[in-house]
Design a protein around this motif. Structure first.
Motif, PDB file in Angstrom:
ATOM      1  N   GLU A   5       0.804  -1.221   0.000  1.00 15.30           N
ATOM      2  CA  GLU A   5       0.000   0.000   0.000  1.00 15.30           C
ATOM      3  C   GLU A   5       0.838   1.272   0.000  1.00 15.30           C
ATOM      4  OE1 GLU A   5      -2.500  -0.590   3.409  1.00 15.30           O
ATOM      5  OE2 GLU A   5      -3.854  -1.943   2.334  1.00 15.30           O
ATOM      6  N   SER A   6       2.158   1.137   0.009  1.00 15.79           N
ATOM      7  CA  SER A   6       3.030   2.317   0.009  1.00 15.79           C
ATOM      8  C   SER A   6       4.388   1.924  -0.549  1.00 15.79           C
ATOM      9  CB  SER A   6       3.196   2.871   1.434  1.00 15.79           C
ATOM     10  OG  SER A   6       3.959   1.962   2.219  1.00 15.79           O
ATOM     11  N   SER A   7       5.179   2.921  -0.912  1.00 16.41           N
ATOM     12  CA  SER A   7       6.529   2.627  -1.410  1.00 16.41           C
ATOM     13  C   SER A   7       7.396   2.037  -0.305  1.00 16.41           C
ATOM     14  CB  SER A   7       7.177   3.887  -1.987  1.00 16.41           C
ATOM     15  OG  SER A   7       7.335   4.876  -0.983  1.00 16.41           O
ATOM     16  N   LEU A   8       7.133   2.399   0.936  1.00 18.06           N
ATOM     17  CA  LEU A   8       7.892   1.835   2.052  1.00 18.06           C
ATOM     18  C   LEU A   8       7.569   0.343   2.217  1.00 18.06           C
ATOM     19  CD1 LEU A   8       9.967   2.684   4.164  1.00 18.06           C
ATOM     20  CD2 LEU A   8       8.082   3.228   5.712  1.00 18.06           C
ATOM     21  N   GLU A   9       6.306  -0.023   2.075  1.00 14.69           N
ATOM     22  CA  GLU A   9       5.929  -1.441   2.106  1.00 14.69           C
ATOM     23  C   GLU A   9       6.555  -2.183   0.927  1.00 14.69           C
ATOM     24  OE1 GLU A   9       1.776  -2.286   2.478  1.00 14.69           O
ATOM     25  OE2 GLU A   9       1.558  -1.094   4.305  1.00 14.69           O
ATOM     26  N   ARG A  10       6.554  -1.567  -0.255  1.00 17.83           N
ATOM     27  CA  ARG A  10       7.184  -2.193  -1.428  1.00 17.83           C
ATOM     28  C   ARG A  10       8.655  -2.474  -1.161  1.00 17.83           C
ATOM     29  NH1 ARG A  10       8.283   2.161  -5.373  1.00 17.83           N
ATOM     30  NH2 ARG A  10       9.935   2.392  -3.833  1.00 17.83           N
ATOM     31  N   ASP A  11       9.360  -1.500  -0.584  1.00 16.74           N
ATOM     32  CA  ASP A  11      10.787  -1.671  -0.302  1.00 16.74           C
ATOM     33  C   ASP A  11      11.024  -2.746   0.751  1.00 16.74           C
ATOM     34  OD1 ASP A  11      11.278   0.270  -2.165  1.00 16.74           O
ATOM     35  OD2 ASP A  11      11.768   1.846  -0.719  1.00 16.74           O
ATOM     36  N   GLU A 106      11.511   3.686   7.965  1.00 18.21           N
ATOM     37  CA  GLU A 106      12.477   3.728   6.863  1.00 18.21           C
ATOM     38  C   GLU A 106      13.905   3.416   7.303  1.00 18.21           C
ATOM     39  OE1 GLU A 106      10.894   8.010   7.307  1.00 18.21           O
ATOM     40  OE2 GLU A 106      10.340   6.013   7.961  1.00 18.21           O
ATOM     41  N   ARG A 110      15.208   1.129   4.462  1.00 16.19           N
ATOM     42  CA  ARG A 110      16.003   1.795   3.415  1.00 16.19           C
ATOM     43  C   ARG A 110      17.435   1.997   3.891  1.00 16.19           C
ATOM     44  NH1 ARG A 110      10.956   5.665   1.797  1.00 16.19           N
ATOM     45  NH2 ARG A 110       9.970   4.137   0.422  1.00 16.19           N
ATOM     46  N   ARG A 118      18.832  -3.313  -4.679  1.00 14.28           N
ATOM     47  CA  ARG A 118      18.348  -2.562  -5.849  1.00 14.28           C
ATOM     48  C   ARG A 118      19.409  -2.492  -6.946  1.00 14.28           C
ATOM     49  NH1 ARG A 118      13.892  -0.115  -6.074  1.00 14.28           N
ATOM     50  NH2 ARG A 118      12.549   0.359  -4.325  1.00 14.28           N
TER      51      ARG A 118
END
Length: 197
Positions: A5-11, A106, A110, A118
């Motif tokens: 549901e978010s880019s943070l979840e994707r990462d 994060e 990240r 990546r």
């Protein structure tokens, strides 16, 4: 594809799916009832449940499944008082199930490992001659481990050095080689053959 549901979840998913010891990542795995500060009852759904492989662990030290909530750090700071009851309920629920409960922001997602993952993703599906792969693996079977630079010097001299670098990155990306993914990748990165190969 695991829904997010978010880019943070994707990462988080990208990171978890790249670790050898992760068996599965289940989205929205449970509904946890809790009572908020206003006295009302609600249901909280944590973001993910991560299962780990037994691998080389004995059963007593088996890595416990991890129930995870993903939130940006600034949102946690702003909403901590309101969210604390549901997080405490998730913690109790996790203990009852034999899980751990963790909140990831994060700073836990990240990091250097994600940067490396990546970077390596672009090399994952390239074609590498099986003779080159076998030669590198043979060297590592003899030595146990080697730096990227040493492998390049042994197998890819002169004009072939750039090609050799892409081959080694591919072997790391496709899990034919392993390294400490939590350290920045460089020519001095030490690589070895993972135990499953």
């Amino acid at each position: 594809m695991i829904p997010f549901e978010s880019s943070l979840e994707r990462d988080f998913i990208i990171r978890m799916e790249s670790f050898r010891d992760v068996l599965d990542v289940i989205p929205q795995p449970a509904q946890v009832p809790f009572v908020s500060g206003n006295g009302r009852s609600y249901v909280y759904t944590p973001d993910f449940l991560v299962y780990f492989r037994l691998a080389h662990h004995d059963y007593e030290r088996y890595p416990k499944p991890l129930l995870v909530e993903i939130k940006p750090r600034n949102e946690i700071r702003v909403h901590w008082k309101d969210w604390k009851p549901k997080f405490l309920a998730a913690h109790r629920f996790a203990l009852e199930q034999g899980f751990l409960f963790k909140i990831y922001d994060e700073s836990r997602i990240r990091d250097v490992a994600l940067q490396n993952i990546r970077f390596l993703m672009r090399y994952k599906h390239m074609k590498v001659d099986s003779v080159d792969v076998a030669a590198i693996q043979m060297t590592l079977k003899r030595t146990g481990a080697s730096t990227v630079d040493s492998l390049l010097a042994k197998h890819y001299g002169g004009i072939y050095r750039e090609q050799g670098i892409t081959h080694i990155w591919h072997m790391l990306a496709s899990k034919q080689l392993d390294c400490d993914i939590f350290e920045p990748l460089s020519m001095f990165t030490e690589v070895w053959i993972p135990s499953h190969v």
